[in-house]
Design a protein around this motif. Structure first.
Motif, PDB file in Angstrom:
ATOM      1  N   PHE A 100      16.892  39.659 -22.617  1.00 44.96           N
ATOM      2  CA  PHE A 100      15.469  39.394 -22.435  1.00 44.96           C
ATOM      3  C   PHE A 100      15.192  39.130 -20.958  1.00 44.96           C
ATOM      4  N   ARG A 101      13.988  39.510 -20.517  1.00 39.93           N
ATOM      5  CA  ARG A 101      13.587  39.278 -19.118  1.00 39.93           C
ATOM      6  C   ARG A 101      12.677  38.069 -18.972  1.00 39.93           C
ATOM      7  N   GLU A 102      12.420  37.359 -20.061  1.00 45.02           N
ATOM      8  CA  GLU A 102      11.514  36.224 -20.019  1.00 45.02           C
ATOM      9  C   GLU A 102      12.024  35.135 -20.959  1.00 45.02           C
ATOM     10  N   ASN A 103      11.380  33.951 -20.888  1.00 42.08           N
ATOM     11  CA  ASN A 103      11.742  32.879 -21.802  1.00 42.08           C
ATOM     12  C   ASN A 103      11.608  33.365 -23.244  1.00 42.08           C
ATOM     13  N   VAL A 104      12.445  32.831 -24.119  1.00 42.83           N
ATOM     14  CA  VAL A 104      12.471  33.269 -25.512  1.00 42.83           C
ATOM     15  C   VAL A 104      12.173  32.076 -26.425  1.00 42.83           C
ATOM     16  N   THR A 105      11.208  32.250 -27.309  1.00 36.01           N
ATOM     17  CA  THR A 105      10.894  31.220 -28.302  1.00 36.01           C
ATOM     18  C   THR A 105      11.580  31.566 -29.620  1.00 36.01           C
ATOM     19  N   VAL A 106      12.332  30.590 -30.152  1.00 38.66           N
ATOM     20  CA  VAL A 106      13.070  30.762 -31.406  1.00 38.66           C
ATOM     21  C   VAL A 106      12.316  30.029 -32.513  1.00 38.66           C
ATOM     22  N   THR A 107      11.953  30.758 -33.559  1.00 34.81           N
ATOM     23  CA  THR A 107      11.257  30.171 -34.702  1.00 34.81           C
ATOM     24  C   THR A 107      12.147  30.276 -35.933  1.00 34.81           C
ATOM     25  N   LEU A 108      12.360  29.137 -36.608  1.00 33.59           N
ATOM     26  CA  LEU A 108      13.195  29.088 -37.806  1.00 33.59           C
ATOM     27  C   LEU A 108      12.326  28.844 -39.037  1.00 33.59           C
TER      28      LEU A 108
END
Length: 347
Positions: A100-108
């Motif tokens: 990824f080239r940007e921040n990543v949001t992880v949703t569970l």
């Protein structure tokens, strides 16, 4: 009766009553009868064959041979031995190499079709403790991050932990473009050659590709190129380095291929060696004219220098007519003279 599995549901008398076998974890079977007067019928029975339940009732040795009679609907309770199932979602789209080239949001998110989900847990540091997951997590650190996650249901069943690996590279590569004969891109004479070298580095995801494009044509880094076929005037070199996340370093520069009186003399000698000048006499005449032009330029007399250059073009054109030099030789030398005359290079 704890943790039994329902087998072989069949109808019985009176109408609406039914019976089945209850098989415990040790494999022992107890025959169960459910009378319609309890309020439960086979069609309204909320459980199915193969499902695990707990049953309470009245033991019996009646003539019908039933060993357990159920007295009310709440004598049944579903057994939940299956842990929840957790899934994840990631914001954005990774590159083909998974970066990824940007921040990543992880949703569970978790589901449990029996007792329900009690909580989701996440482990953000390998080997660390699992902490309650209360909101999506945003990963900002470049490099590779591994998260472990799991869920627990209301019966205390714990899901086996799963892992997510997220790779982030937000930084463009670094690169150096050099040209032979100097540390940076510079002008050259048309009788020479040139080579461009591109060196790229990327400390996070690594280099995916490096390209050098000279006047829309891809060239190899470090390859030597003869300037003459490129032609006089402005040329463009585009250097591009892309890392595995898709970050781009790019440099676009323009340089000139130029000429001079000494350069034209060198080209004349080259054309002679290639047998494009048919006799020494015309070679001598060309060199003599060029020497005259250079003499006037040294004195600062551009008028006379221009005059003799035009006379040289007449000699070249006549030489083609008489077969003393090839069309290509005349075209090359005339192009260089025209360039001098039109680009104020005689000053």
């Amino acid at each position: 009766m704890q943790n039994v599995t329902i087998k072989n549901i069949t109808s019985s008398q009176p109408a609406g009553s039914f019976e089945f076998d209850a098989v415990n974890t040790a494999g022992a079977t107890t025959h169960v009868r459910v009378d319609a007067r309890t309020g439960l019928t086979q069609t309204a029975f909320p459980f199915r064959e193969g499902q695990a339940v707990t049953i309470s009732g009245v033991s019996s040795n009646a003539k019908a041979g039933f060993l357990l009679r159920v007295t009310a609907p709440n004598d049944f309770e579903q057994v939940d031995v299956v842990p929840p199932v957790t899934s994840f979602g990631l914001s954005g789209s990774p590159s083909n190499d998974g970066w990824f080239r940007e921040n990543v949001t992880v949703t569970l998110t978790a589901t449990d079709d029996q007792s329900g989900v009690a909580r989701i847990e996440v482990q953000q540091t390998p080997g660390g403790a699992f902490q309650p997951y209360t909101a999506p997590l945003t990963l900002t650190t470049e490099g590779t991050t591994t998260l472990a996650y799991r869920s627990v249901d209301n019966r205390g069943n714990v899901e086996d932990a799963k892992t997510i690996t997220v790779k982030i590279d937000k930084t463009a590569p670094t690169a150096t473009l050099t040209q032979s004969g100097g540390p940076s891109v510079h002008n050259i004479m048309i009788d020479g050659s040139l080579a461009f070298t591109l060196t790229g580095t990327d400390t996070v995801s690594g280099i995916a590709s490096q390209d050098l494009i000279l006047d829309e044509n891809r060239i190899a880094s470090g390859s030597e190129i003869n300037a003459l076929p490129l032609g006089l005037g402005a040329h463009r070199i585009l250097a591009r380095v892309i890392d595995k996340a898709g970050n781009v370093w790019e440099q676009n520069q323009t340089f000139l291929i130029e000429t001079s009186i000494p350069t034209i003399k060198n080209l004349t000698a080259r054309l002679d060696d290639e047998k494009q000048i048919k006799n020494k006499g015309i070679h001598t005449s060309i060199d003599a004219k060029l020497d005259t032009v250079q003499s006037f330029l040294t004195k600062g007399d551009t008028t006379q220098a221009t005059k003799h250059l035009k006379q040289l073009q007449d000699i070249l054109n006549k030489g083609v007519t008489t077969g003393q030099l090839t069309d290509n030789a005349a075209a090359v030398l005339n192009a260089n003279i025209d360039y001098l005359l039109s680009h104020d290079l005689l000053k």
